[in-house]
Design a protein around this motif. Structure first.
Motif, short mmCIF file in Angstrom:
data_model
loop_
_atom_site.label_atom_id
_atom_site.label_comp_id
_atom_site.label_asym_id
_atom_site.label_seq_id
_atom_site.Cartn_x
_atom_site.Cartn_y
_atom_site.Cartn_z
N THR A 226 -9.99 -6.78 -9.00
CA THR A 226 -8.89 -5.90 -8.63
C THR A 226 -7.69 -6.15 -9.53
O THR A 226 -6.91 -5.24 -9.79
CB THR A 226 -8.48 -6.14 -7.17
OG1 THR A 226 -8.20 -7.52 -7.00
CG2 THR A 226 -9.60 -5.75 -6.21
N ARG A 229 -8.20 -3.97 -12.45
CA ARG A 229 -8.00 -2.57 -12.10
C ARG A 229 -6.52 -2.25 -11.99
O ARG A 229 -6.04 -1.21 -12.44
CB ARG A 229 -8.70 -2.29 -10.77
CG ARG A 229 -8.72 -0.83 -10.36
CD ARG A 229 -9.62 0.00 -11.23
NE ARG A 229 -11.01 -0.34 -11.09
CZ ARG A 229 -11.76 0.09 -10.07
NH1 ARG A 229 -11.26 0.87 -9.16
NH2 ARG A 229 -13.02 -0.26 -10.00
N ALA A 240 2.28 6.35 -10.77
CA ALA A 240 1.13 6.63 -9.91
C ALA A 240 0.68 5.35 -9.21
O ALA A 240 0.33 5.36 -8.03
CB ALA A 240 -0.01 7.22 -10.73
N ALA A 244 0.71 4.62 -5.22
CA ALA A 244 -0.55 4.32 -4.53
C ALA A 244 -0.45 3.00 -3.78
O ALA A 244 -1.42 2.53 -3.21
CB ALA A 244 -1.70 4.27 -5.54
N GLY A 245 0.73 2.40 -3.80
CA GLY A 245 0.94 1.18 -3.03
C GLY A 245 0.72 -0.10 -3.80
O GLY A 245 0.72 -1.18 -3.21
N GLY B 347 4.65 -0.37 -0.61
CA GLY B 347 3.60 -1.22 -0.06
C GLY B 347 3.66 -1.26 1.46
O GLY B 347 2.64 -1.14 2.13
N VAL B 350 2.48 2.10 2.89
CA VAL B 350 1.03 2.28 2.80
C VAL B 350 0.34 1.39 3.84
O VAL B 350 -0.60 1.82 4.51
CB VAL B 350 0.52 1.95 1.38
CG1 VAL B 350 -1.00 1.91 1.34
CG2 VAL B 350 1.04 2.98 0.38
N MET B 356 0.76 9.46 0.29
CA MET B 356 1.54 10.58 -0.23
C MET B 356 0.85 11.24 -1.41
O MET B 356 0.32 10.58 -2.30
CB MET B 356 2.92 10.13 -0.66
CG MET B 356 3.72 11.27 -1.25
SD MET B 356 5.50 11.04 -1.23
CE MET B 356 5.78 10.59 -2.88
N ALA B 365 0.81 10.80 -9.93
CA ALA B 365 -0.31 10.48 -9.06
C ALA B 365 -1.60 10.08 -9.77
O ALA B 365 -2.43 9.43 -9.18
CB ALA B 365 -0.60 11.66 -8.13
N ARG B 374 -12.16 6.26 -9.82
CA ARG B 374 -11.10 5.25 -9.85
C ARG B 374 -9.77 5.82 -9.41
O ARG B 374 -8.90 5.10 -8.92
CB ARG B 374 -10.97 4.68 -11.26
CG ARG B 374 -12.13 3.82 -11.61
CD ARG B 374 -11.84 2.97 -12.80
NE ARG B 374 -12.98 2.12 -13.06
CZ ARG B 374 -12.94 1.08 -13.86
NH1 ARG B 374 -11.83 0.76 -14.46
NH2 ARG B 374 -14.00 0.35 -14.05
N LEU B 378 -7.74 4.57 -5.99
CA LEU B 378 -6.59 3.84 -6.54
C LEU B 378 -5.80 3.10 -5.45
O LEU B 378 -5.25 2.03 -5.69
CB LEU B 378 -5.66 4.81 -7.29
CG LEU B 378 -4.50 4.16 -8.05
CD1 LEU B 378 -5.02 3.28 -9.19
CD2 LEU B 378 -3.55 5.21 -8.61
N ALA B 379 -5.74 3.66 -4.26
CA ALA B 379 -4.98 3.01 -3.20
C ALA B 379 -5.84 2.11 -2.34
O ALA B 379 -5.35 1.39 -1.48
CB ALA B 379 -4.29 4.06 -2.34
N PHE B 381 -9.01 0.39 -3.62
CA PHE B 381 -10.06 -0.42 -4.25
C PHE B 381 -10.04 -1.86 -3.76
O PHE B 381 -11.06 -2.54 -3.77
CB PHE B 381 -10.00 -0.34 -5.78
CG PHE B 381 -8.74 -0.84 -6.41
CD1 PHE B 381 -8.55 -2.19 -6.61
CD2 PHE B 381 -7.75 0.05 -6.82
CE1 PHE B 381 -7.40 -2.66 -7.20
CE2 PHE B 381 -6.59 -0.42 -7.40
CZ PHE B 381 -6.41 -1.77 -7.59
N ASP B 382 -8.87 -2.29 -3.32
CA ASP B 382 -8.76 -3.64 -2.74
C ASP B 382 -9.70 -3.83 -1.56
O ASP B 382 -10.26 -4.90 -1.36
CB ASP B 382 -7.33 -3.85 -2.22
CG ASP B 382 -6.47 -4.50 -3.27
OD1 ASP B 382 -7.04 -5.28 -4.06
OD2 ASP B 382 -5.27 -4.22 -3.31
N ARG B 432 -7.70 10.70 -2.14
CA ARG B 432 -7.36 9.28 -2.18
C ARG B 432 -6.98 8.77 -0.80
O ARG B 432 -7.30 7.65 -0.43
CB ARG B 432 -6.19 9.11 -3.15
CG ARG B 432 -5.62 7.72 -3.22
CD ARG B 432 -4.47 7.66 -4.18
NE ARG B 432 -4.91 8.03 -5.53
CZ ARG B 432 -4.09 8.37 -6.50
NH1 ARG B 432 -2.80 8.39 -6.31
NH2 ARG B 432 -4.57 8.69 -7.68
N TRP B 433 -6.30 9.62 -0.04
CA TRP B 433 -5.78 9.16 1.26
C TRP B 433 -6.76 9.45 2.39
O TRP B 433 -6.48 9.16 3.54
CB TRP B 433 -4.41 9.78 1.53
CG TRP B 433 -3.45 9.39 0.45
CD1 TRP B 433 -2.96 10.20 -0.52
CD2 TRP B 433 -2.92 8.09 0.19
NE1 TRP B 433 -2.14 9.49 -1.37
CE2 TRP B 433 -2.10 8.20 -0.96
CE3 TRP B 433 -3.05 6.85 0.81
CZ2 TRP B 433 -1.42 7.11 -1.50
CZ3 TRP B 433 -2.36 5.76 0.27
CH2 TRP B 433 -1.57 5.90 -0.86
#
Lengths: 368, 526
Positions: A226, A229, A240, A244-245, B347, B350, B356, B365, B374, B378-379, B381-382, B432-433
């Motif tokens: 990660t 990434r 972006a 995305a946080g 953070g 989210v 968003m 975005a 990917r 993106l938000a 993958f963790d 994504r969301w």
């Protein structure tokens, strides 16, 4: 440069190996021939670029063989020379891995050479040497990471432009190194440390193993974690990533710390090679590392790049240095050719993705 | 000027020149352009006459953008030919197209924010003497062009950054005129404009065509095409499916079916059965950012769609970003399910379950060079990673699922997002969301630049999310969209909420009235 010059004769302990195979072996960590299922990291484009770089290496080999056919006719010499090239590439190679992360993450680190010098000087002070090899390694790495954290803090939280922040660090870290060493060359008395540069395992220098380990770790970190990434996201489109946080600032900080860590490792290697450290060591490593990253195909604007490409970039430079040395040419001529190589490599890579005319057209328009 | 309906079949030859309009200035025959893996243009026919507004209609991915770029000299066609004012040609680069008199106004305006109006208008061909720019001359010519466009009030020395969207568009047009353009291509010019500004745009277009300039007009809004257009050419899958239809008389159903190959109704889906509006999810109290918005309070319940109507510059996007933590509030609070969020921390937002889809897809975005999957993960993958190691297999499977449910095209999630059309890119952002556990979705202009078909699909997705208990806060310039989708509507003007009401108590004229009461700079010109 405090690196050892390319050796021309070393007893070869292994059977002669085809040079192409050895070079491919350096590349095998990424394996351009692998199936798509696991070959998602460096991507198709990256693989193509890297193949082109291997082509350049082969061309350099051919040039070497043509200009010094007397030497190249001896397989033992060829193998030994190859190892000396890799050894020559090892220190800058480690620095370049960190640099690759920073650049993919949208930054740049001009202070790497200075960090290597500071870490090298700090770990060879009399006081540090009293703690033995472990203490010296620990000190070099802590100093590297600490300076990286300062860089990262200034850039991520102080909002300094990376170029400015690390340029200032370049000056300051060398200054501090000169202060600590009192401008003297500090001899390393530690046999274990000095042994890092002189030890061979299975006929291959330990320094080359260290490079391989750092490159492999870097590749995994970039392509399988990660962290990697996030690096691509932060460098490719910070806004972006933020929306995305992803904690873009914290990640930026970590990238410079990682670069510092690599510099700390490189400081040990370089100190071992020279059995000493001084404030002027690792001079202009930042340029070598950045050049290697660029010819390795990493975008200077961030968001895309490969570790393998950077490694190949470093090896290409080391090979050129070697080529000039065995032909008895000056370093001045060498530098001119290196400059040309940087430009040529970038041009070749661009053209690879389309016809020449497309290349020129693409560069004329910036709107799309 | 709406003389005939010909050539509705694929590959049909363009219309013969007839009387009633200017001479044919541009004719494209069988133009083909392929990119690796995509046949973006697959036999395009197009005929444009001097002094007409020729509308180009097609879904996202139909090849409109590629066609524009071929005309603008960005791409060179693989085969087919382009005839421009009697000469066959293929422009080698955008400068050549400009010199030949073809100017393009892109959807994302390509102005330099930190240069003045005059410098932007003459960018790249500044009047010079002995290598020095003739600033006075440039300013007076700019003033003259702006006058021609009916916007003499814009000072040539003003920085473009300081202009509203409509003003920037006028500068783009001034640039086109500074090149003595004979053909101006406008890619969705109305997308960035508020209602009254669109009227002004049309007035300018009419003045241009009266001077014999041809306009290629691209829009997804059929009502605009009816109002401003003379003839329509429809593209589908890179081919011309109908050429030179009369813009006013051709029935909508006809146009839509030629675009889609199917007949779709441009309506909002019904609320899914069983949608229950639940507990309060988001609570915003007295939120303020100086110069952007002041003292905004609102709430969103689980399963509820709340719409915000307002002009560009009304503070609506800034409000959304502040709720999301992308900007730090100066006063007021944001609570999710009763718990206050740390201001200025995306953070935290989210983590609390917000997601968003920002206004600017490309710059805010997407990682354009990265594969679809990917971008979708993106938000998240963790969450798929184990001990910090990414699980690409699972990520791809999840992204596949999203692509499937949103009908993304192409479906291959390894494709770079760059290659997708606007509507599909938007699906990536919304998708994504849909992964993870988003409780509240903030949507900023979710259908900007999205074609009719994909729009209906997006509406469906939004409704379904609400049915699943997700709260939605939606910002849109299109009042019907807000009224059609939302349960409750907030009207914003100049940074303040001027009205909050259930959607069924409002109608379009009422909202427009509220929204425009104190319109900005360009208002007077409309």
């Amino acid at each position: 440069m405090t690196d050892s010059p390319p050796t021309t004769k070393l007893p070869a302990q292994s059977p002669p190996v085809d040079p192409a195979e050895t070079e491919a072996a350096g590349h095998a960590t990424a394996g351009s021939t692998g199936g798509l299922s696991w070959w998602h990291g460096d991507g198709g484009e990256g693989a193509k670029r890297n193949l082109a770089l291997i082509g350049v290496l082969l061309a350099l080999f051919v040039i070497g063989a043509a200009t010094r056919s007397d030497l190249y006719s001896n397989p033992d010499w060829v193998w030994a020379n190859m190892l000396s090239i890799l050894k020559l590439a090892s220190v800058v190679g480690v620095v370049t891995v960190g640099m690759t992360f920073v650049i993919i993450g949208g930054g740049i680190d001009l202070s790497v050479g200075a960090i290597v010098a500071l870490a090298g000087v700090w770990c060879t002070t009399v006081a540090t040497q009293n703690f033995g090899a472990g203490g010296m390694i620990f000190t070099a790495i802590i100093v590297g990471v600490a300076v990286g954290l300062v860089n990262g803090t200034l850039i991520a939280y102080g909002r300094l432009v990376p170029f400015i922040a690390t340029l200032a660090m370049l000056v300051a870290a060398r200054g501090l190194a000169a202060e600590i060493s009192d401008k003297q060359t500090q001899i390393s008395q530690n046999g274990t440390i000095n042994g890092i540069a002189s030890t061979n395992l299975l006929g291959i220098p330990l320094l080359v193993y260290i490079l391989a380990a750092v490159v492999a770790a870097g590749w995994v970190l970039l392509n399988r974690t990660t962290f990697g990434r996030r690096t691509v996201a932060v460098g490719g489109n910070p806004e972006a990533a933020r929306l995305a946080g992803i904690n873009v600032r914290l990640h930026t900080l970590l990238l410079y710390a990682l670069s510092g860590l690599c510099c700390g490792i490189a400081a040990i290697m370089l100190t071992a090679q020279a059995t000493s450290a001084q404030a002027a060591m690792a001079n202009l490593y930042e340029l070598d590392a950045i050049a290697a990253v660029i010819i390795g195909g990493t975008l200077l604007s961030g968001g895309r790049g490969t570790i393998v490409g950077s490694l190949l970039g470093v090896i290409i430079f080391a090979t050129i240095t070697n080529l000039f040395a065995i032909n008895g040419l000056t370093t001045e001529a060498q530098n001119m050719v290196k400059g040309g190589i940087i430009v040529a490599a970038v041009l070749i890579q661009q053209i690879q993705f389309g016809s020449l005319s497309q290349f020129f057209r693409r560069n004329r328009l910036t709107t799309s | 000027m709406t003389e005939q309906d010909i050539a509705s079949g694929v590959g049909a030859s363009p219309a013969p020149a007839t009387t009633g309009a200017g001479e044919v200035v541009l004719r494209l025959t069988d133009v083909v352009k392929t990119f690796p893996g995509v046949r973006a243009l697959d036999g395009v026919q197009l005929e444009v006459r001097a002094g007409e507004v020729h509308c180009l209609l097609g879904q996202n991915g139909a090849g409109k953008s590629t066609l524009i770029k071929v005309l603008a000299g960005v791409h060179r066609p693989d085969s087919g030919h382009i005839e421009w004012r009697g000469n066959r040609l293929a422009f080698a680069n955008p400068q050549a197209a400009m010199r030949a008199g073809i100017a393009t106004i892109y959807q994302e305006l390509d102005l330099v924010d930190d240069l003045s109006v005059a410098e932007n208008a003459f960018l790249g061909h500044e009047p010079r003497r002995l290598g020095f720019i003739r600033r006075g001359h440039m300013a007076s010519r700019t003033r003259q062009i702006l006058g021609r466009l009916g916007h003499a009030e814009i000072p040539p020395g003003r920085m473009v950054r300081a202009l509203p969207a409509a003003g920037k568009q006028v500068v783009s047009m001034a640039r086109a005129l500074s090149h003595e353009a004979r053909l101006i291509i406008m890619d969705e010019p109305s997308a960035v404009l508020a209602h009254d500004e669109v009227e002004n745009l049309f007035r300018i277009i009419r003045e241009l065509t009266a001077q014999g300039i041809a306009v290629i007009y691209i829009s997804h809004r059929l009502e605009e095409i009816r109002e401003i257009g003379d003839r329509v050419t429809v593209l589908k899958d890179g081919r011309t499916t109908a050429a030179n239809l009369p813009a006013r008389e051709t029935p909508t159903s006809d146009l839509v079916s030629r675009m889609t190959g199917r007949t779709i109704e441009y309506v909002f889906p019904d609320r899914a059965a069983g949608t229950v509006i639940g507990d309060e999810l988001l609570q915003v109290d007295g939120l303020t950012r100086h110069g952007e918005f002041a003292d905004v309070s609102l709430s969103v319940r689980a399963g509820e769609i709340v719409g915000i109507a307002g002009l560009v510059g009304s503070g609506r996007s800034e409000l959304l970003e502040t709720i999301y933590g992308a900007r730090a509030a100066e006063a007021g609070s944001v609570r999710m399910a009763g718990r206050a969020l740390r201001p200025g921390s995306v953070g935290a937002a989210v983590k609390a379950g917000m997601g968003m889809a920002p206004e600017e897809r490309k710059s805010q975005a997407l990682l354009l060079g990265e594969p679809i999957y990917r971008n979708v993960t993106l938000a998240t993958f963790d969450r798929y990673a184990r001990f910090g190691f990414t699980d690409v297999g699972r990520e791809r499977a999840e992204a596949d699922r999203i692509a499937e449910s949103l009908e993304m095209r192409p479906r291959d999630v390894r494709r770079a997002v760059r290659t997708l059309s606007g509507g599909n890119q938007q699906k990536v952002v919304v998708g994504r969301w849909l992964l993870g556990d988003t409780k509240l979705l903030l949507l900023d202009e979710p259908t900007r630049g999205v074609d009719v078909g994909a729009r209906a699909e997006l509406y469906q997705v939004i409704r379904q999310l609400a049915a699943q208990g997700v709260g939605v806060l939606l910002v849109s310039s299109e009042v019907p969209e807000v009224l059609g989708l939302a349960d409750r509507v907030l009207v914003m003007r100049e940074g303040r909420v001027v009205r909050t009401a259930p959607a069924d108590e409002l109608d379009e004229p009422t909202v427009l009235d509220l929204v425009m009461a104190g319109s900005l700079m360009e208002g007077a010109a409309a």
